[in-house]
Design a protein around this motif. Structure first.
Motif, PDB file in Angstrom:
ATOM      1  N   UNK A   8      35.627  26.271  44.625  1.00 58.03           N
ATOM      2  CA  UNK A   8      35.165  26.558  43.266  1.00 58.03           C
ATOM      3  C   UNK A   8      34.264  27.790  43.242  1.00 58.03           C
ATOM      4  N   UNK A   9      34.057  28.393  44.416  1.00 60.98           N
ATOM      5  CA  UNK A   9      33.243  29.598  44.511  1.00 60.98           C
ATOM      6  C   UNK A   9      34.006  30.758  43.886  1.00 60.98           C
ATOM      7  N   UNK A  10      33.499  31.350  42.799  1.00 60.80           N
ATOM      8  CA  UNK A  10      34.239  32.422  42.117  1.00 60.80           C
ATOM      9  C   UNK A  10      34.580  33.601  43.032  1.00 60.80           C
ATOM     10  N   UNK A  11      33.686  33.915  43.978  1.00 61.23           N
ATOM     11  CA  UNK A  11      33.926  35.073  44.853  1.00 61.23           C
ATOM     12  C   UNK A  11      35.090  34.839  45.807  1.00 61.23           C
ATOM     13  N   UNK A  12      35.422  33.571  46.073  1.00 61.03           N
ATOM     14  CA  UNK A  12      36.502  33.260  47.008  1.00 61.03           C
ATOM     15  C   UNK A  12      37.840  33.050  46.316  1.00 61.03           C
ATOM     16  N   UNK A  13      37.834  33.051  44.984  1.00 56.58           N
ATOM     17  CA  UNK A  13      39.097  32.829  44.270  1.00 56.58           C
ATOM     18  C   UNK A  13      40.079  33.970  44.481  1.00 56.58           C
ATOM     19  N   UNK A  14      39.563  35.205  44.490  1.00 61.36           N
ATOM     20  CA  UNK A  14      40.462  36.346  44.650  1.00 61.36           C
ATOM     21  C   UNK A  14      41.170  36.330  46.004  1.00 61.36           C
ATOM     22  N   UNK A  15      40.456  36.206  47.142  1.00 70.52           N
ATOM     23  CA  UNK A  15      41.188  36.142  48.405  1.00 70.52           C
ATOM     24  C   UNK A  15      42.126  34.946  48.492  1.00 70.52           C
ATOM     25  N   UNK A  16      41.749  33.829  47.878  1.00 73.55           N
ATOM     26  CA  UNK A  16      42.628  32.668  47.901  1.00 73.55           C
ATOM     27  C   UNK A  16      43.937  32.955  47.176  1.00 73.55           C
ATOM     28  N   UNK A  17      43.848  33.591  45.994  1.00 71.36           N
ATOM     29  CA  UNK A  17      45.055  33.879  45.212  1.00 71.36           C
ATOM     30  C   UNK A  17      45.917  34.923  45.928  1.00 71.36           C
ATOM     31  N   UNK A  18      45.291  35.926  46.525  1.00 69.54           N
ATOM     32  CA  UNK A  18      46.053  36.890  47.320  1.00 69.54           C
ATOM     33  C   UNK A  18      46.750  36.193  48.492  1.00 69.54           C
ATOM     34  N   UNK A  19      46.076  35.242  49.126  1.00 72.57           N
ATOM     35  CA  UNK A  19      46.680  34.522  50.244  1.00 72.57           C
ATOM     36  C   UNK A  19      47.869  33.680  49.769  1.00 72.57           C
ATOM     37  N   UNK A  20      47.750  33.049  48.604  1.00 74.35           N
ATOM     38  CA  UNK A  20      48.883  32.300  48.037  1.00 74.35           C
ATOM     39  C   UNK A  20      50.094  33.207  47.856  1.00 74.35           C
TER      40      UNK A  20
END
Length: 290
Positions: free
Chosen positions: A188-200
């Motif tokens: 739920x950390x906003x800063x980690x959402x971007x790398x997570x979505x790129x990884x998906x």
């Protein structure tokens, strides 16, 4: 800057490690950076070596992070001069000394050294060795508990995944992406959402390159399910690389824009999808860099 560094070193450079020796190290680092900025790189490397030679393994609690910083600085200077083998040797020295460090600030420099060495090994065609280091970065990522360090490692792994896509080692790109998704998908950390979505997205892309098209299509639904959030992430990524001239940056911009367009099309926002594709065509149709 160099004069200030010299003055600081004269005052504190001979202090014992338990005193103000760390100020002396800061002075040497400042001088090395100043010399490098003036193009006097060989002199800067000599200064880095002087700093490294001054420090023993028991030198005070504040010394390791500062020394690791200087050691990485030296490696980067060597790399910038295309002295690849010397850069790798400097990184090996850093990793031998600090690779098993537990202090967060020292571990960060060691992680950066692992990543930089992997990049240079790939550049030298030593792909299997780079994969071993990539696995080491994944292990650090999976075990990291500090949020700031986790974000830096996530960004590092995205860069290394791009490297493996470029050398057509899709299995390794998939391994990196799956590890990132497993760790970050519930964040739920906003800063980690971007790398997570790129990884998906990278996970789906790697599967497609490996010929596992049905799995790729199915898993792309995970990206699509994020809707506007995913669109915004790839739009931000495209903007980040806007006006960059390096070939890799231009490739990343095109990839982000095309992914954004694909998401918009799948979300039946076809006018916006077409606008994103037209942006790519207008910007790169006559591009002669490939």
């Amino acid at each position: 800057e160099i004069d200030v560094a010299d003055d600081l070193f004269k005052q504190f450079g001979d202090d014992p490690p338990t005193g103000m020796a760390y100020v002396g190290l800061d002075a040497l680092a400042l001088k090395a950076a100043g010399l490098s900025g003036l193009g006097r790189v060989e002199e800067a490397i000599v200064v880095c070596d002087a700093a490294i030679e001054r420090c023993g393994p028991e030198d005070g609690p504040r010394i390791p992070a500062k020394l690791a910083n200087i050691m990485l600085m030296k490696a980067e200077m060597l790399a910038d001069r295309d002295h690849g083998e010397q850069a790798i040797a400097a990184l090996d020295e850093l990793l031998m000394r600090f690779g098993d460090a537990t202090e967060p600030d020292v571990r960060e420099w060691a992680s950066r050294a692992l990543s930089m060495k992997a990049a240079w090994l790939l550049r030298a065609g030593r792909i299997d060795e780079a994969i071993v280091l990539s696995n080491g970065l994944i292990a650090r990522f999976e075990g990291e508990t500090d949020p700031a360090a986790l974000l830096k490692l996530a960004r590092t792994l995205l860069v290394r995944a791009t490297d493996f896509f470029e050398v057509e080692r899709y299995e390794t790109a998939l391994t990196i992406s799956e590890a990132m998704v497993a760790r970050l998908q519930e964040t739920t950390d906003p800063s980690l959402r971007s790398p997570m979505i790129h990884a998906l997205k990278n996970r789906s892309t790697a599967l497609a390159y490996l010929g596992r098209v049905e799995e790729a299509t199915e898993l792309f639904e995970d990206v699509l399910a994020l809707g506007d959030e995913a669109v915004a992430i790839f739009d931000d990524s495209a903007k980040h690389f806007e006006n960059k001239t390096e070939p890799r940056a231009r490739t990343q911009r095109v990839s982000a824009l095309v992914t954004k367009a694909g998401l918009l099309g799948a979300l039946e926002r076809r006018d916006q999808a077409l606008a994103a594709l037209n942006e790519v065509i207008a910007e790169y149709e006559n591009d002669d860099t490939g």
